[in-house]
Design a protein around this motif. Sequence first.
Motif, PDB file in Angstrom:
ATOM      1  N   ASN A 206       0.847  -1.190   0.000  1.00 23.44           N
ATOM      2  CA  ASN A 206       0.000   0.000   0.000  1.00 23.44           C
ATOM      3  C   ASN A 206       0.883   1.240   0.000  1.00 23.44           C
ATOM      4  O   ASN A 206       1.863   1.318   0.745  1.00 23.44           O
ATOM      5  CB  ASN A 206      -0.924   0.016   1.223  1.00 23.44           C
ATOM      6  CG  ASN A 206      -1.943  -1.090   1.149  1.00 23.44           C
ATOM      7  OD1 ASN A 206      -2.593  -1.259   0.126  1.00 23.44           O
ATOM      8  ND2 ASN A 206      -2.070  -1.853   2.213  1.00 23.44           N
TER       9      ASN A 206
ATOM     10  N   SER B 250       0.800   5.301   0.543  1.00 17.45           N
ATOM     11  CA  SER B 250      -0.043   6.359   1.098  1.00 17.45           C
ATOM     12  C   SER B 250       0.429   7.755   0.724  1.00 17.45           C
ATOM     13  O   SER B 250      -0.332   8.716   0.860  1.00 17.45           O
ATOM     14  CB  SER B 250      -0.125   6.232   2.619  1.00 17.45           C
ATOM     15  OG  SER B 250       1.165   6.333   3.177  1.00 17.45           O
TER      16      SER B 250
ATOM     17  N   SER C  11      -3.655   7.085  -2.392  1.00 18.24           N
ATOM     18  CA  SER C  11      -4.132   5.822  -1.844  1.00 18.24           C
ATOM     19  C   SER C  11      -4.037   4.798  -2.962  1.00 18.24           C
ATOM     20  O   SER C  11      -4.963   4.645  -3.760  1.00 18.24           O
ATOM     21  CB  SER C  11      -5.573   5.964  -1.344  1.00 18.24           C
ATOM     22  OG  SER C  11      -6.008   4.728  -0.831  1.00 18.24           O
TER      23      SER C  11
END
Length: 77
Positions: free
Chosen positions: A22, A24, A36
Motif C-alpha cells: 500500500n 499512502s 491511496s
Amino acid sequence: MIPKDQFVYGQAVLNGERLLINISSIRFGSHILPVSLSVYDLDGLEGIYIPGSISREVAKQSGDQAIQSLGISSLDP
C-alpha cells in the motif's frame, strides 16, 4: 504529473502467498503528495503473488534455530 521511472515506496505486508503493498504518499521534489494506491499482480488480484509460503519457511527456520540453541547437554539422560 509525476514523470515515469520515479521510485515509489510503500508499506508491505506478507499475507499467505501474497505480498500486499500500500502506498499512502509520494515524494516528488520538495512536495509530499497524499495518495491511496495498492499494487496488483498480472493475475488481477491485489498483491504480488509469491509461490511457496514464505511465512511457513520462516517459521520452520526459526523453530529449527530455537531447537538448536536449546543446548541438549542440559537435559538429564
